[in-house]
Design a protein around this motif. Structure first.
Motif, PDB file in Angstrom:
ATOM      1  N   GLY A   1      -9.374  -0.874  -0.961  1.00 42.85           N
ATOM      2  CA  GLY A   1     -10.045  -2.244  -1.026  1.00 42.85           C
ATOM      3  C   GLY A   1     -10.030  -3.123   0.290  1.00 42.85           C
ATOM      4  N   ILE A   2      -9.964  -2.388   1.496  1.00 44.53           N
ATOM      5  CA  ILE A   2      -9.580  -3.258   2.539  1.00 44.53           C
ATOM      6  C   ILE A   2     -10.935  -3.865   3.270  1.00 44.53           C
ATOM      7  N   THR A   3     -11.021  -4.974   3.397  1.00 42.20           N
ATOM      8  CA  THR A   3     -12.094  -5.672   4.164  1.00 42.20           C
ATOM      9  C   THR A   3     -12.285  -5.021   5.343  1.00 42.20           C
ATOM     10  N   SER A   4     -13.383  -4.429   6.163  1.00 40.12           N
ATOM     11  CA  SER A   4     -13.267  -3.546   7.123  1.00 40.12           C
ATOM     12  C   SER A   4     -14.636  -4.102   7.800  1.00 40.12           C
ATOM     13  N   VAL A   5     -14.560  -3.958   9.170  1.00 41.82           N
ATOM     14  CA  VAL A   5     -15.683  -4.256  10.107  1.00 41.82           C
ATOM     15  C   VAL A   5     -15.634  -3.004  11.156  1.00 41.82           C
ATOM     16  N   MET A   6     -16.458  -2.275  11.168  1.00 38.69           N
ATOM     17  CA  MET A   6     -16.775  -0.999  11.890  1.00 38.69           C
ATOM     18  C   MET A   6     -17.772  -1.134  13.026  1.00 38.69           C
ATOM     19  N   VAL A   7     -17.559  -1.041  14.255  1.00 38.14           N
ATOM     20  CA  VAL A   7     -18.553  -0.971  15.466  1.00 38.14           C
ATOM     21  C   VAL A   7     -18.707   0.471  15.660  1.00 38.14           C
ATOM     22  N   THR A   8     -20.331   0.642  15.855  1.00 37.20           N
ATOM     23  CA  THR A   8     -20.603   2.105  16.096  1.00 37.20           C
ATOM     24  C   THR A   8     -22.134   2.124  16.730  1.00 37.20           C
ATOM     25  N   HIS A   9     -22.734   2.973  17.321  1.00 40.46           N
ATOM     26  CA  HIS A   9     -23.797   3.172  17.817  1.00 40.46           C
ATOM     27  C   HIS A   9     -24.354   4.361  17.198  1.00 40.46           C
ATOM     28  N   ASP A  10     -23.767   4.912  16.428  1.00 42.19           N
ATOM     29  CA  ASP A  10     -24.144   6.240  15.390  1.00 42.19           C
ATOM     30  C   ASP A  10     -24.801   5.706  14.026  1.00 42.19           C
TER      31      ASP A  10
ATOM     32  N   GLN B   1     -10.658   3.345   2.478  1.00 45.86           N
ATOM     33  CA  GLN B   1     -11.006   2.078   2.580  1.00 45.86           C
ATOM     34  C   GLN B   1     -11.564   1.707   1.209  1.00 45.86           C
ATOM     35  N   GLN B   2     -11.923   2.473   0.531  1.00 47.37           N
ATOM     36  CA  GLN B   2     -12.716   2.220  -0.945  1.00 47.37           C
ATOM     37  C   GLN B   2     -11.359   2.056  -1.898  1.00 47.37           C
ATOM     38  N   ASN B   3     -10.504   3.036  -1.764  1.00 43.08           N
ATOM     39  CA  ASN B   3      -9.310   3.220  -2.786  1.00 43.08           C
ATOM     40  C   ASN B   3      -8.393   1.884  -2.253  1.00 43.08           C
TER      41      ASN B   3
ATOM     42  N   ILE C   1       1.064  -1.049  -0.114  1.00 44.57           N
ATOM     43  CA  ILE C   1       0.053   0.118  -0.264  1.00 44.57           C
ATOM     44  C   ILE C   1       0.934   1.337  -0.233  1.00 44.57           C
ATOM     45  N   ALA C   2       1.846   1.145   0.665  1.00 46.12           N
ATOM     46  CA  ALA C   2       2.736   2.321   1.043  1.00 46.12           C
ATOM     47  C   ALA C   2       3.573   2.570  -0.540  1.00 46.12           C
ATOM     48  N   GLN C   3       3.901   1.789  -1.114  1.00 46.29           N
ATOM     49  CA  GLN C   3       4.569   1.627  -2.453  1.00 46.29           C
ATOM     50  C   GLN C   3       3.476   2.171  -3.673  1.00 46.29           C
ATOM     51  N   ALA C   4       2.413   1.844  -3.399  1.00 49.69           N
ATOM     52  CA  ALA C   4       1.334   1.984  -4.374  1.00 49.69           C
ATOM     53  C   ALA C   4      -0.064   2.418  -3.798  1.00 49.69           C
ATOM     54  N   PRO C   5      -0.312   3.622  -3.355  1.00 53.82           N
ATOM     55  CA  PRO C   5      -1.396   4.014  -2.730  1.00 53.82           C
ATOM     56  C   PRO C   5      -2.717   3.839  -3.575  1.00 53.82           C
ATOM     57  N   ASP C   6      -2.680   3.805  -4.878  1.00 52.02           N
ATOM     58  CA  ASP C   6      -3.664   3.388  -5.479  1.00 52.02           C
ATOM     59  C   ASP C   6      -4.097   2.222  -5.715  1.00 52.02           C
ATOM     60  N   ALA C   7      -3.154   1.061  -5.388  1.00 49.94           N
ATOM     61  CA  ALA C   7      -3.546  -0.358  -5.495  1.00 49.94           C
ATOM     62  C   ALA C   7      -4.411  -0.995  -4.615  1.00 49.94           C
ATOM     63  N   LYS C   8      -5.052  -1.837  -4.903  1.00 53.29           N
ATOM     64  CA  LYS C   8      -5.959  -2.572  -4.094  1.00 53.29           C
ATOM     65  C   LYS C   8      -5.153  -3.368  -2.929  1.00 53.29           C
ATOM     66  N   ALA C   9      -5.516  -3.570  -1.792  1.00 54.73           N
ATOM     67  CA  ALA C   9      -5.130  -4.269  -0.751  1.00 54.73           C
ATOM     68  C   ALA C   9      -5.382  -5.850  -1.019  1.00 54.73           C
TER      69      ALA C   9
END
Length: 409
Positions: A201-210, A197-199, A8-16
């Motif tokens: 492509g990282i699989t992500s889980v977020m906890v929120t009450h908002d 996150q979209q750029n 990611i650091a080498q190519a910020p526009d690449a998908k993870a």
């Protein structure tokens, strides 16, 4: 760390290197009190899923099980097809962003971002290159030598995000990531985190009450209560078609109307509103709630969102009722009303967009006609949610050093 751990650091526009996340019939108890009840959840590669619910619903317990801070009593947690249920946090390839940032106060911004790479034994030159590219990615170029105390809350959250993703995690966990920010900054960071996150492509889980946060940032919203998933779907789907009263009222405001069941078919149910003694009942046919069984009760509840209620603007085919304005609040973009509707024997809420500053809205005490389209009413399943909610730890606690020692970046 795998060979592509700083791609990611080498190519910020690449998908993870995104991986799927699967929880299969996971359960957890604390002192005999169930926190999770055979919960199953699939998160697709690159998807951002929000776990939404009140305190004590089990969302943070779920995140702790994914992270490896807790181990399930039953069931499995798998990442990319590998069962990681018994693995410690540092063996799961995760990144994590906390509500309180958990940055190291004695380190510079650059040292905070590069911490995980140093622990993995990456060469110093590669670490510095990764830090520079991460700072460009989070729009903080030239901040490497700043102290954490010199940053605003939003800047600190960006740094925490950069530290979490610099190692190219297979799954990114976000624990109330914007809870410490003020409203204006929080809204901006919602889009910032979503963009990254979209750029990447990282699989992500977020906890929120908002609710607004979940709706804005997620591909999918999972509404939880008492250790169970009540409904899972795209934000618009869950908002427009709530499964039961809990979901309808938790994910925004809903007018819930009691109705009498007249008949039902395989796919639909015909109901009449339960009116006051001197009012005529209104009849409408709606889609049958998906999970309703043959023992449908004699009464059923309908949910209608306030923005679907029209005031003094009836349309052909709409259901119409007499009402009286009890309260009127101007909220900038909309007028909010509390309306007594004798025809329904209850009060309802209605929102109207404020299209021009010259429109003062309807006054308190004004008699009005309220109406809504039959298609805007949703038949709700009977809500069997227990009254009492189990209470247990709802935060991932510990010093930054202690958390880092468990492999959390």
């Amino acid at each position: 760390m795998n060979p592509t751990s700083y791609a990611i650091a080498q190519a910020p526009d690449a998908k993870a290197s995104s991986k799927s996340l699967v929880l299969d019939a996971v359960s957890k108890r604390y002192g005999g009190v169930p926190a999770l009840d055979a919960l199953s959840l699939n998160v697709e590669p690159g998807e951002l899923v929000s776990l939404l619910g009140p305190s004590g619903c089990g969302k943070t317990t779920t995140l702790r099980l994914i992270a490896g801070f807790e181990f399930p009593d039953t069931g499995t947690v798998s990442i990319g097809g590998q069962d990681v249920s018994a693995l410690p946090p540092n063996k799961r390839g995760l990144g994590m962003v906390f509500q309180n940032y958990s940055l190291f106060p004695h380190m510079t911004v650059g040292d905070n971002i590069g911490f995980g790479l140093r622990m993995a034994g990456v060469k110093k030159a590669d670490i510095q290159a990764a830090i520079r590219r991460m700072l460009d990615l989070i729009r903080l170029p030239g901040f490497a030598d700043r102290r954490v105390s010199q940053l605003s809350g939003g800047q600190q959250q960006r740094v925490a995000l950069a530290r979490a993703i610099v190692n190219d995690p297979s799954v990114l966990l976000l624990d109330e990531p914007l809870g410490a920010l003020d409203k204006n900054l929080r809204e901006g960071m919602q889009f910032e985190i979503r963009r990254l996150q979209q750029n990447l492509g990282i699989t992500s889980v977020m906890v929120t009450h908002d609710q607004e946060e979940a709706m804005t940032m997620s591909d999918r919203v999972v509404v939880m209560s008492h250790g169970k998933i009540l409904q899972s779907g795209a934000p618009r789907e869950v908002y427009d078609r709530p499964r039961n009263r809990f979901v309808a009222e938790f994910l925004g405001t809903a007018n819930v109307l009691a109705c009498r069941v007249e008949s039902r078919s395989y796919q639909s149910v015909t109901v009449t509103t339960c009116p006051a003694a001197d009012a005529a009942a209104a009849t409408l046919t709606l889609a049958l709630p998906k999970h309703c069984t043959s023992d449908l009760p004699n009464t059923i509840e309908l949910a209608v969102r306030p923005e679907k209620i029209a005031i003094d603007a009836p349309q052909p085919g709409h259901l119409q009722f007499r009402g009286l304005i009890l309260q009127h609040v101007f909220r900038g973009s909309q007028h909010s009303y509390e309306i007594d509707v004798p025809d329904l024997g209850q009060r309802i809420y209605a929102y109207q967009q404020a299209f021009s500053t010259s429109h003062a809205g309807h006054a308190r005490g004004q008699a009005v006609t309220v109406s809504f389209a039959p298609d805007d009413a949703v038949a709700l399943e009977p809500d069997d949610t227990p009254d009492a909610q189990p209470k247990h730890g709802d935060a991932l606690v510990g010093s930054p050093e202690a958390l880092a020692g468990q492999g959390v970046q």
